[in-house]
Motif scaffolding. Structure first.
Motif, mmCIF file in Angstrom:
data_model
loop_
_atom_site.group_PDB
_atom_site.id
_atom_site.type_symbol
_atom_site.label_atom_id
_atom_site.label_comp_id
_atom_site.label_asym_id
_atom_site.label_seq_id
_atom_site.Cartn_x
_atom_site.Cartn_y
_atom_site.Cartn_z
ATOM 1 N N UNK A 18 0.744 -1.239 -0.218
ATOM 2 C CA UNK A 18 0.153 0.108 -0.011
ATOM 3 C C UNK A 18 0.880 1.324 -0.055
ATOM 4 N N UNK A 19 0.978 2.117 -1.161
ATOM 5 C CA UNK A 19 1.599 3.207 -1.284
ATOM 6 C C UNK A 19 1.095 4.337 -0.579
ATOM 7 N N UNK A 20 -0.412 4.617 -0.815
ATOM 8 C CA UNK A 20 -1.009 5.671 -0.085
ATOM 9 C C UNK A 20 -2.778 5.315 0.060
ATOM 10 N N UNK A 21 -3.358 6.109 0.806
ATOM 11 C CA UNK A 21 -4.677 5.975 1.014
ATOM 12 C C UNK A 21 -5.421 7.220 0.528
ATOM 13 N N UNK A 22 -6.676 7.002 -0.116
ATOM 14 C CA UNK A 22 -7.145 8.175 -0.687
ATOM 15 C C UNK A 22 -8.712 8.099 -0.450
ATOM 16 N N UNK A 23 -9.303 8.905 -1.305
ATOM 17 C CA UNK A 23 -10.778 8.663 -1.190
ATOM 18 C C UNK A 23 -11.423 9.151 -2.693
ATOM 19 N N UNK A 24 -12.138 8.054 -2.994
ATOM 20 C CA UNK A 24 -12.847 8.088 -4.470
ATOM 21 C C UNK A 24 -13.860 9.267 -4.426
ATOM 22 N N UNK A 25 -13.662 10.249 -5.073
ATOM 23 C CA UNK A 25 -14.886 11.330 -4.815
ATOM 24 C C UNK A 25 -16.015 11.009 -5.452
ATOM 25 N N UNK A 26 -15.928 10.007 -6.594
ATOM 26 C CA UNK A 26 -17.256 9.811 -7.310
ATOM 27 C C UNK A 26 -18.078 8.831 -6.418
ATOM 28 N N UNK A 27 -17.522 8.070 -5.424
ATOM 29 C CA UNK A 27 -18.295 7.238 -4.861
ATOM 30 C C UNK A 27 -18.209 7.412 -2.933
ATOM 31 N N UNK A 28 -17.182 8.245 -2.793
ATOM 32 C CA UNK A 28 -17.065 8.440 -1.203
ATOM 33 C C UNK A 28 -16.495 7.387 -0.636
ATOM 34 N N UNK A 29 -16.071 6.326 -1.388
ATOM 35 C CA UNK A 29 -15.375 5.209 -0.743
ATOM 36 C C UNK A 29 -13.885 5.414 -0.439
ATOM 37 N N UNK A 30 -13.176 4.999 0.617
ATOM 38 C CA UNK A 30 -11.799 5.022 0.850
ATOM 39 C C UNK A 30 -11.138 3.822 -0.164
ATOM 40 N N UNK A 31 -9.942 4.377 -0.506
ATOM 41 C CA UNK A 31 -9.280 3.254 -1.734
ATOM 42 C C UNK A 31 -7.826 3.630 -1.119
ATOM 43 N N UNK A 32 -7.028 2.625 -1.611
ATOM 44 C CA UNK A 32 -5.612 2.486 -1.625
ATOM 45 C C UNK A 32 -5.027 2.514 -2.985
#
Length: 39
Positions: A18-32
């Motif tokens: 896992x390089x970084x953690x983010x947020x998919x703005x289209x779905x509101x889901x947390x992603x790696x």
């Protein structure tokens, strides 16, 4: 997505990290963002 523990386990078992953690703005889901390097 972060909540897909089965997929995360698979990728980590295959050598991804896992390089970084983010947020998919289209779905509101947390992603790696994951990284794989050939050995």
């Amino acid at each position: 997505y972060q909540k897909n523990a089965r997929a995360i386990s698979f990728y980590q078992r295959e050598g991804f990290i896992i390089q970084c953690e983010g947020l998919d703005e289209a779905t509101g889901e947390k992603e790696y963002t994951m990284l794989w390097k050939r050995k």
